[in-house]
Design a protein around this motif. Structure first.
Motif, mmCIF file in Angstrom:
data_model
loop_
_atom_site.group_PDB
_atom_site.id
_atom_site.type_symbol
_atom_site.label_atom_id
_atom_site.label_comp_id
_atom_site.label_asym_id
_atom_site.label_seq_id
_atom_site.Cartn_x
_atom_site.Cartn_y
_atom_site.Cartn_z
ATOM 1 N N GLY A 26 -9.793 -8.522 -2.167
ATOM 2 C CA GLY A 26 -9.222 -9.586 -2.984
ATOM 3 C C GLY A 26 -7.968 -9.198 -3.744
ATOM 4 N N HIS A 27 -7.389 -8.049 -3.474
ATOM 5 C CA HIS A 27 -6.185 -7.621 -4.191
ATOM 6 C C HIS A 27 -5.024 -8.547 -3.825
ATOM 7 N N PRO A 28 -4.284 -9.041 -4.822
ATOM 8 C CA PRO A 28 -3.227 -10.022 -4.546
ATOM 9 C C PRO A 28 -2.064 -9.478 -3.724
ATOM 10 N N ALA A 29 -1.886 -8.159 -3.680
ATOM 11 C CA ALA A 29 -0.783 -7.595 -2.906
ATOM 12 C C ALA A 29 -1.106 -7.519 -1.424
ATOM 13 N N LEU A 30 -2.367 -7.786 -1.054
ATOM 14 C CA LEU A 30 -2.800 -7.592 0.319
ATOM 15 C C LEU A 30 -3.120 -8.925 0.992
ATOM 16 N N LYS A 31 -2.599 -9.117 2.181
ATOM 17 C CA LYS A 31 -2.901 -10.317 2.952
ATOM 18 C C LYS A 31 -4.323 -10.273 3.493
ATOM 19 N N GLU A 32 -4.763 -9.086 3.912
ATOM 20 C CA GLU A 32 -6.083 -8.920 4.509
ATOM 21 C C GLU A 32 -6.507 -7.461 4.386
ATOM 22 N N VAL A 33 -7.802 -7.251 4.456
ATOM 23 C CA VAL A 33 -8.361 -5.897 4.452
ATOM 24 C C VAL A 33 -9.197 -5.738 5.708
ATOM 25 N N ILE A 34 -8.914 -4.700 6.467
ATOM 26 C CA ILE A 34 -9.620 -4.420 7.713
ATOM 27 C C ILE A 34 -10.278 -3.057 7.593
ATOM 28 N N VAL A 35 -11.578 -2.992 7.762
ATOM 29 C CA VAL A 35 -12.291 -1.715 7.782
ATOM 30 C C VAL A 35 -12.707 -1.428 9.213
ATOM 31 N N VAL A 36 -12.323 -0.272 9.705
ATOM 32 C CA VAL A 36 -12.733 0.163 11.035
ATOM 33 C C VAL A 36 -13.866 1.170 10.857
ATOM 34 N N ASP A 37 -15.052 0.763 11.232
ATOM 35 C CA ASP A 37 -16.231 1.624 11.143
ATOM 36 C C ASP A 37 -16.289 2.463 12.422
ATOM 37 N N ASP A 38 -15.910 3.716 12.296
ATOM 38 C CA ASP A 38 -15.732 4.595 13.453
ATOM 39 C C ASP A 38 -17.052 5.260 13.864
#
Length: 254
Positions: A26-38
Motif C-alpha cells: 500500500g505504499h503510495p510510491a509504488l504502483k504494485e508489489v510483486i513477491v516471487v516465492d522461490d
C-alpha cells in the motif's frame, strides 16, 4: 510521475518477509508489489495470504535469486522496477520513499541503497555494487527475461550493473543507516552460510571475469552522482571542514 513496480524475491525468509511487506504494501510510491516465492518450504505461502494486495508468483522448486528476479520482471507493469531483498532488518516506509526519490525527482535514472552493514570498502567508496535494493527503468531489462533465466543463481546484480553501464545511466546512492541485511550464516549456520557467500562470489565470476568485475565497478563509480552521494551519506564530517569547503566553493558540499 514514475510508476514503480516493487519486486521482492523470497526463499524461506519467514517473518523477515512480513517486515518487508509492512513497509511496501500500500505504499503510495509504488504502483504494485510483486513477491516471487522461490520454492519456499517454511510457510511463506500462508504468510502471503495476509496481504491480498500483493501479487504472488510461486513455483515448487527453488531456482535461485536471479531466476526469481526474472519472473518478477516478466510480471511487472510499471515503467520502473524496485528490487528489494527479503532478508532486511530495519526497513520502513521512509526508506522506500528515499529509494524512490531520485527517480521521482529526476535527479538520477538509477538508485542503489547503501546499507549500514555493507562492506567497509563499499561504504568507504560510497557504492555497494551488489546491493539487492535498487530502482532501475523497466526498459533496461524487460526484454532480457530469458537471458536472466539462464544466468547463475546469484548473477542478477552483475548483469544489471552491466546494462546500466552500457546505457550510461546516472546513479544516485541512497544511504540507509538504519537498515542491514541478515547474513546467511545467521540464517543457516556458519558452514552453510560461508558456502552460500562463496557461491554468490562464484556466480558473479561466472557472469564476469575477475578483471571484468573490477572494470565494471570502476565504470559504475563514474556514473554516480557525486554531489548527491555526499549529501545522502551524511558521513561524520567535521563541521569546520565542511564550512571551509563551502566558502572555498568545493563542489561536493555545494
Amino acid at each position: 510521475m514514475a510508476e514503480i513496480s516493487c519486486i521482492v524475491c523470497a526463499y524461506n525468509e519467514g517473518e523477515r518477509l512480513r517486515d518487508i511487506l509492512s513497509a511496501v504494501d500500500g505504499h503510495p510510491a509504488l504502483k504494485e508489489v510483486i513477491v516471487v516465492d522461490d520454492g519456499s518450504t517454511d510457510g511463506t505461502d500462508a504468510l502471503l495470504r495476509d496481504y491480498p494486495g500483493v501479487q504472488v508468483i510461486s513455483y515448487g522448486r527453488n531456482r535461485g535469486k536471479t531466476y526469481a528476479m526474472s519472473q518478477g520482471v516478466a510480471a511487472a507493469t510499471g515503467d520502473h522496477l524496485m528490487f528489494l531483498d527479503a532478508d532486511l532488518a530495519g526497513l520502513g516506509r521512509a526508506e522506500i520513499d528515499s529509494l524512490a526519490a531520485p527517480i521521482e525527482t529526476g535527479r538520477a535514472k538509477v538508485s542503489i541503497s547503501l546499507r549500514r552493514n555493507s562492506l567497509s570498502l563499499y561504504r568507504a567508496i560510497g557504492l555497494d555494487f551488489v546491493s539487492g535494493e535498487r530502482v532501475i527503468p523497466a526498459w533496461l531489462i524487460r526484454d532480457q527475461v530469458e537471458v536472466m533465466e539462464a544466468l547463475p543463481r546469484w548473477g542478477g546484480e552483475a548483469f544489471i550493473n552491466q546494462r546500466i553501464i552500457e546505457a550510461g545511466l546516472r546513479i544516485e546512492v541512497v544511504d540507509w543507516p538504519g537498515v542491514s541485511n541478515i547474513r546467511k550464516y545467521r540464517k543457516t549456520g556458519l558452514l552453510q552460510g560461508v558456502w552460500a557467500e562463496c557461491s554468490m562470489v562464484r556466480d558473479a565470476l561466472r557472469v564476469l571475469s575477475p578483471v571484468g568485475l573490477v572494470r565494471q565497478n570502476l565504470q559504475l563509480l563514474r556514473l554516480v552522482n557525486r554531489r548527491r552521494v555526499v549529501a545522502q551519506l551524511r558521513w561524520p564530517l567535521d563541521r569546520r571542514e565542511t564550512s571551509a569547503a563551502r566558502r572555498a566553493g568545493a563542489g561536493p558540499f555545494e
